[in-house]
Design an enzyme around this catalytic site. Sequence first.
Site, PDB file in Angstrom:
ATOM      1  N   THR A 185      -3.150   6.615 -22.145  1.00  0.00           N
ATOM      2  CA  THR A 185      -3.070   5.279 -21.563  1.00  0.00           C
ATOM      3  C   THR A 185      -1.711   4.709 -21.947  1.00  0.00           C
ATOM      4  OG1 THR A 185      -4.287   4.442 -23.462  1.00  0.00           O
ATOM      5  CG2 THR A 185      -5.521   4.753 -21.427  1.00  0.00           C
TER       6      THR A 185
ATOM      7  N   LYS B 209      -1.718   0.914 -25.084  1.00  0.00           N
ATOM      8  CA  LYS B 209      -2.091   0.787 -26.500  1.00  0.00           C
ATOM      9  C   LYS B 209      -0.802   0.821 -27.336  1.00  0.00           C
ATOM     10  CE  LYS B 209      -6.750   2.631 -25.795  1.00  0.00           C
ATOM     11  NZ  LYS B 209      -6.825   3.307 -24.482  1.00  0.00           N
TER      12      LYS B 209
ATOM     13  N   TYR C  28       0.844  -1.197   0.000  1.00  0.00           N
ATOM     14  CA  TYR C  28       0.000   0.000   0.000  1.00  0.00           C
ATOM     15  C   TYR C  28       0.875   1.242   0.000  1.00  0.00           C
ATOM     16  CZ  TYR C  28      -5.020  -0.377   0.086  1.00  0.00           C
ATOM     17  OH  TYR C  28      -6.318  -0.503  -0.297  1.00  0.00           O
TER      18      TYR C  28
ATOM     19  N   ARG D 240      -1.759  -1.881 -18.391  1.00  0.00           N
ATOM     20  CA  ARG D 240      -2.970  -1.062 -18.419  1.00  0.00           C
ATOM     21  C   ARG D 240      -2.873   0.011 -17.342  1.00  0.00           C
ATOM     22  NH1 ARG D 240      -6.254  -3.824 -21.607  1.00  0.00           N
ATOM     23  NH2 ARG D 240      -7.828  -2.251 -21.263  1.00  0.00           N
TER      24      ARG D 240
END
Length: 397
Positions: free
Chosen positions: A226, A229, A50, A235
């Site tokens: 992003t 791609k 975390y 991602r």
Amino acid sequence: MKAKMNDGEVELLLQYEEKRQHDVVNLIASENYVSDDVLQALGSSLTNKYAEGYPGARYYGGNIQIDLIERLAQKRALELFGLSPEEWSVNVQSLSGSPANLAVYTALVPLGGKIMGLTLDQGGHLTHGHKASLTGKWWQQVPYTLNKETEVLDHDVVRSIAMTEHPDVIVTGYTAYSRIIDWDAFRAIADESGALLHVDASHIAGLIAGGIYPSPFPYADTVVMTTHKTLRGPRGALIFSRKDQRKFNEKIDKAVFPGLQGGPHMNTIAGIAVALHEAARPDFQIYAAQVVDNAQTLAQALEQKGWRIISGGTDTHLFLMDTWMNGISGKAASDALEQEGIIVNKNTIPFDTRSPVDPSGIRIGTAAETTRGKNTADMIALAERIDDMLRKQIKQK
Ligand code: DSN
């Protein structure tokens, strides 16, 4: 997949998916194949950690490596696009493109304000203010469209709408638009109408990094992209903002965390750092040029076989093909191709008279197949196969 898993059920599904990805011809314009190094970062122990907050200001202990990784990803992102850390800031925590756009609007556009975006059916994105997205509920979309004859952007129309509506932000950069965008023209319209200029470079990020598509950075206030791609990473998303007295970077950081997200996915951020490093290598420039060459060759070969390519061609990794004109809908075309192992997506074409669930066209992209080593000769052979399959399907009807 190398190591044997204890969970045989999931392992089998992963194996099937790996085989599917291996066996098909992947022409989904928004997909790609990452390197083993990126996969290794994604599957690393970083997923256990975390790290709410930002480097040097975390809410949990134990973040020494995490801070170094996030800073490295930021440094590589700025370097890849030739940006100075004095002038530009980058947030690497956004989970993907839609939350990245949402973060930008949350930070910079007052609730109820106006987002001017290309409509979804013309190649824009849901998060450019479509009413089905929160970006069209919390804010008001000022829509613009393409020129009906040429199927490309019409700056006179964009300017006229902007001067009438005075949007808070103008969004350019799209999901199904194949032409070079004139960033300078958009900057001028934004300045004249008093709007911010936000660029969604998600699709073309890798082409910009590879030097085959003009950079929006000299013109934009904010740029979102992003990373999965054409940039060929995991991602995720990057949000770049100009660092000046308007303090966009501080507002965007706050919008991402704690505004919209909790702990960042540090394994993904490490994977992004790896992908950015890969994209900075000279071979990535060769890759990006080959992606565009392949798309142009495939589009031209299909056109020669009697298929209408929207706007007459492409300057990028993707193009739209009007299938309905030859008597087969986008859905039927996509289904027929999938049966033969060619994966595309059905897509509306500009001024489509059919519904998005069964539109008039398909979208074809070459980023993934180029990663797998395909060249222009392969594209010509592929056009033959696509044409044969679609014509066979039309005859069977
Ligand atoms: N789904 C992406 C695409 O395929 O273009 C955009 O979010």
